[in-house]
Design a protein around this motif. Sequence first.
Motif, PDB file in Angstrom:
ATOM      1  N   ASN A 156       0.816  -1.219   0.000  1.00 16.01           N
ATOM      2  CA  ASN A 156       0.000   0.000   0.000  1.00 16.01           C
ATOM      3  C   ASN A 156       0.843   1.260   0.000  1.00 16.01           C
ATOM      4  OD1 ASN A 156      -2.362  -1.393   0.091  1.00 16.01           O
ATOM      5  ND2 ASN A 156      -2.468  -1.419   2.309  1.00 16.01           N
ATOM      6  N   SER A 157       2.139   1.083   0.202  1.00 17.22           N
ATOM      7  CA  SER A 157       2.961   2.275   0.363  1.00 17.22           C
ATOM      8  C   SER A 157       3.554   2.724  -0.965  1.00 17.22           C
ATOM      9  CB  SER A 157       4.092   1.974   1.335  1.00 17.22           C
ATOM     10  OG  SER A 157       5.071   2.977   1.241  1.00 17.22           O
ATOM     11  N   PRO A 158       3.403   4.004  -1.286  1.00 17.53           N
ATOM     12  CA  PRO A 158       4.024   4.499  -2.519  1.00 17.53           C
ATOM     13  C   PRO A 158       5.544   4.382  -2.494  1.00 17.53           C
ATOM     14  CG  PRO A 158       2.854   6.271  -1.375  1.00 17.53           C
ATOM     15  CD  PRO A 158       2.602   5.032  -0.608  1.00 17.53           C
ATOM     16  N   TRP A 161       6.143   1.302  -4.218  1.00 19.48           N
ATOM     17  CA  TRP A 161       5.924   1.483  -5.665  1.00 19.48           C
ATOM     18  C   TRP A 161       7.173   2.111  -6.277  1.00 19.48           C
ATOM     19  CZ3 TRP A 161       0.719   4.615  -5.066  1.00 19.48           C
ATOM     20  CH2 TRP A 161      -0.195   3.851  -4.331  1.00 19.48           C
ATOM     21  N   MET A 242       3.669  10.663  -5.829  1.00 16.65           N
ATOM     22  CA  MET A 242       2.707  10.041  -4.913  1.00 16.65           C
ATOM     23  C   MET A 242       3.315   9.774  -3.543  1.00 16.65           C
ATOM     24  SD  MET A 242       0.657   7.560  -7.458  1.00 16.65           S
ATOM     25  CE  MET A 242      -0.461   8.249  -8.682  1.00 16.65           C
ATOM     26  N   ALA A 245       1.874  12.975  -2.437  1.00 12.08           N
ATOM     27  CA  ALA A 245       0.477  13.337  -2.680  1.00 12.08           C
ATOM     28  C   ALA A 245      -0.526  12.376  -2.072  1.00 12.08           C
ATOM     29  CB  ALA A 245       0.227  13.469  -4.178  1.00 12.08           C
ATOM     30  N   THR A 246      -0.124  11.141  -1.788  1.00 16.07           N
ATOM     31  CA  THR A 246      -1.088  10.224  -1.173  1.00 16.07           C
ATOM     32  C   THR A 246      -1.306  10.547   0.296  1.00 16.07           C
ATOM     33  OG1 THR A 246       0.730   8.715  -0.837  1.00 16.07           O
ATOM     34  CG2 THR A 246      -0.717   8.237  -2.684  1.00 16.07           C
ATOM     35  N   SER A 247      -0.409  11.334   0.870  1.00 16.71           N
ATOM     36  CA  SER A 247      -0.554  11.657   2.287  1.00 16.71           C
ATOM     37  C   SER A 247      -1.620  12.735   2.464  1.00 16.71           C
ATOM     38  CB  SER A 247       0.771  12.180   2.822  1.00 16.71           C
ATOM     39  OG  SER A 247       0.975  13.470   2.310  1.00 16.71           O
ATOM     40  N   VAL A 248      -1.868  13.120   3.711  1.00 14.32           N
ATOM     41  CA  VAL A 248      -2.834  14.195   3.924  1.00 14.32           C
ATOM     42  C   VAL A 248      -2.146  15.445   4.455  1.00 14.32           C
ATOM     43  CG1 VAL A 248      -4.853  12.748   4.210  1.00 14.32           C
ATOM     44  CG2 VAL A 248      -3.418  13.238   6.183  1.00 14.32           C
TER      45      VAL A 248
END
Lengths: 475, 431
Positions: A156-158, A161, A242, A245-248
Amino acid sequence: MHVTSSVRPPLITGGKTYADVTEDICRQVEGKPTKEWKIAFTISVIVLAYGTACLFWTWWEGLGVWGLNKTVGWAWDITNFVWWVGIGHAGTLISAILLLFRQKWRTSINRAAEAMTIFAVLCAASFILMHMGRPWLAYWALPLPNAFGSLWVNFNSPLVWDVFAISTYFSVSLVFWYIGLIPDLATIRDRAQNKVSRYIYGTLAMGWNGSAKTWARYEYISLILAGLSTPLVLSVHTIVSMDFATSVIPGWHTTIFPPYFVAGAIFSGFAMVQNLMLITRVVYRLEDYITLEHIESMNKVITLTGSIVGVAYLTEFFIAWYSGVEYESYAFINRATGPYWWAYWTMMTCNVISPQLFWSRSIRRSVTWTFFISVIVNIGMWFERFVIIVTSLHRDYLPSSWAMFSPTMYDIGDYIFSFGFFFTLFLLFSKYLPVINMAEVKSVIRSSSEKLPAKVAGVAKGERVANPTFNKDAE
Amino acid sequence: MASAHSIPSIEERFEFTSGAKQKLLIGGAIGLALVLIGAFLLANGSGHEAAHGAEHAEGAAHHTSNWMTRIWANIWVNSVYFTGISVIGLFFISYNYLAQSGWSVVFKRIPEAMPAFLPVTGIIMLITFFAAGHDLFHWTHEGLYEVGGPEYDPIIAGKQGFLNTPFFLARLVFYFVSWYMLWKVIRNASLQEDEIGGVDMYNKSVKFGTAFLVVFAVTSSTSAWDFVMSIDTHWFSTMFGWYTLASWHVSGLAVITLTVVTLREMGYLKAVNSSHLRDLGKFVFAFSIFWTYVWFAQFLLIYYANLPEETIYYKERFTGFGGIFKAPFFINLFLNFFFPFLVLMTRDAKATHSILKVACWSVLIGHYFDFYTNIMPGTVGANAGFGPVEFGFIILFTCAFIWFVSAQLAKANLIPKNHPMLEESLHHDIA
C-alpha cells in the motif's frame, strides 16, 4: 522517398561526410586523455572521496548526523533523491519520446542524455539507500521470501511502488542506452589498434557485424524500447510525486502532483543536458553536431516545461484559496511569506521567471545565457523539492512542534557525494565511450546537413583505417 | 502499398452537397423531435422522475430539480463537450506549428475548420447561463453569501472573489472571443497562403499559434473550473483543468481522425496515405492512455487520502442518487481506455478504416459520458437519466457541428497547397 522542407533549419553543419562523423566522434575515445579531462576527473574523484567519507560516517554513526528533527523527518535526503530522479527524465524523453515523434535533432544528444539518465538515477538510488540508515537491510524493500514470519513489504505504500518504478526505469534505460551503443562500439572495435581495446570493445559490441538484418533488429528493438520507456517517463515521476500526494499533509496532497512532477522533471533534466552538452561540445569540438539549432530546441522544451510547472504552481495556489480548506491555504501562504519565503521565491524566480527569458530568440541561441539559465533552473528545481518537502513538514499540526531545518555538514557532504559520483561516472563515459551516437547521426546527414559534401560517404583519413593493426578482414 | 510513391493531386475541393445538407437537416429534425418527445414525457412525470422523492435528500444542496433543469443540463453538457472538440482543432494546429511538424499538413484543413463551431456553443452557453444559471450553478444563489442568512454557506462565500456572475460572464466571453479571434488570424493566414505562397504566412502562423498556446495554457484550466468544476461548488481538485484538457484533446483527435477517414471514404484526401492514418491512430491511442493516466491519478490520490470533502465527488457518482451514475462511470472507463487500448494496439489496426472508426466512436461516446458524469450529478442529480432528451440533444449538436465544419471545409482547397511543409507530408512514409 523522404523530403525535408526548406524551412527546416539544418542540424549538421560543416559539410560532414560519414567518414568525418566517425573521425570526429571516435577521436576522443581513441586518443589519450586530454589534460582538461584529467584535471576534471581528478577533481571529481576528490569530491567523490570526500563525499564517500561523509557517507561512510553517516552510515557508521547513523542518521542522527543529519539535521533532521522530530518535525522535519525528511529534508535534503528526499529533496536530493527527487532532484536526481527528475534530472534523469530528460534522457528518456530524448531517447524514447523524441524517437517516437521522429525528431531528428535527438540523434546528436541522445547518447549523452541517456548516460546522464543512468547516472542520475544511480545518484537518486544512493539517497534511498542513504536514508534507509541501514543499507545492508535494503533488500527488505523487495518482496523476497524471508524468514521473519509474516514480514512482507507494504504494497500500500508508494515508497514500495517507488522501488519497483525506479528499478524498472533504470533497467529499461540501461538496456536502451546499451543497445544504442552497440553499432558504435563495433565501429571502435574495427578501428582498434591494440589487442586490449579490440578485445574490450569487441566483447561489448556483442558480435555486431553491420548486416542489414542486424540494423533491422536494431530499429525494431529501439522502437519497442521507446514504447516501453514512454509510459515509464510518466510513471516514475508520477509515483515519486505520490510519495507526497497520497498523504494528507497540507501542500503535499494535491491531485495535480503527478503530471506536474513529470513536467518539472523534464524541465530540470533538459537543463542538466544543456549544461553537460555545452561543455562537451566545446571540449570535444563537436559544434558541427550539437549546433545552435539543438540548443535552441532544448531551450524551447525548457520554456515549455517551465511554463507548465508555472501553471501548476499557480493552480495549486489558486485551488488552495478556492478550496476554502484553511490548512491548505495556510500551507501556501506560509510558503510564500513564512520563514522559508526565501526558498519559495528562489524557486519561483528560477523556475517560472528565468525560463521566460528564452522567449527572446537571441537569448535562447546564446551559449552563455543557455548555460547560465540552465544552472539557475537546476537550482530552482532543487529548491522546489525543498520547498514542497520542508515547508509542508516544518509546520506540524501541533504548533508546539513547529521547527526549522538546518543542514549539517553531513547533509551537505552526502549531497556532495552524489555530485562526485555523477561526474566521475560521466567523465569516464565521455572518455571511453562515444558521446554522440555516430550511427544515428549518419542516418540524418542526407536529410539535415547544411551542405552535403560531393561524396557523402567520404574517405576515411588517418592511420587507423589506412593501417589497422587488427583488421577484421585480416583474421 | 504499390502506390505509396505516386502522389495524387493536391487540388481538391470538398463539396458540401445539398444531399448532405438535407441529411443533416433531417438528422437535426429527428434530434429536435426526440428532445420534444422526451421533454413532453418528462413534463408529464414519466421517465426517471420516480426516483425523485426518495433520493432528493442526497442532493440537499440543490434546488428542486424539474424537467427543465434536465433540458438545460443537457444543453450544457453538449456545449462544453463540443466547445472542447472545436477548440482542440486550433490547439492541434498550434502545437503542430510550434513543433515544426510536417506530417500533419496534408489533413490540416480539418482541425483548422473545427473552431468554426465555437461561436455557436459560445452563444448557447451564454444563453444557457442567463436562462438557467440558477438551476445549473449552485453558486449563483445570492442567499449563499448573506452572512447569517438561512442559506449562508461560508465555504462558497469564500469563493465569491472568483465565483460571481460578472466575473464568470467576463471569463466566459473572454474564452470564446480570444479563442475565436486567434483562430480567425490563423485560419486567414492559412487561406491567404493558398493564394500567395511563400513562408510569411507560415511564420505568422507559428507566432499566433504560440500566442494561442499561451492563452490556452491558462484558459483551458480556468474554463474547466468554470464550465464543470464550479457546478459541484464545494468540491475542488488541482488536476481538474488538465483532466478536462486531456478529455477534450483526445475527443478532438478522434474527431479529426474520424473526419479524415470519412472524407477518404467519400473519395477525398487521396493524398492521405496509410502512414498518416497510422500516426493519427497513434495519437488517439496515446492520448486515450494519457486521459486515463490523468483520470486515474486524480482518482487514486483522492481515494487514497480519503478526505471527506474530496471523496464526496466519487461517492456521489458511485453510490449517490440511487447509484444511477455508476453505469456511466464505468462506461466512461471502458470506452475511453480499455476498448481503444485493445483495439488500436496493433500496428495494422491503426491504418484500417473500420477499426479507426470503431475506436474513434468509442472515444467520442466515452468522452460524452465523461462530461455527463461530471456535470449531471451536480445539476440534475437523481433526476438524471439517459432517454430521448439526451439522445436528441446529442444528435442535434452533432448535426450542427458537422454542418459548420463541412461549410468551413467547403470554403477552401482541402489540402493547403502552398504550405512549406506540404512536400514532407505528401511523402510521409513510416513503413
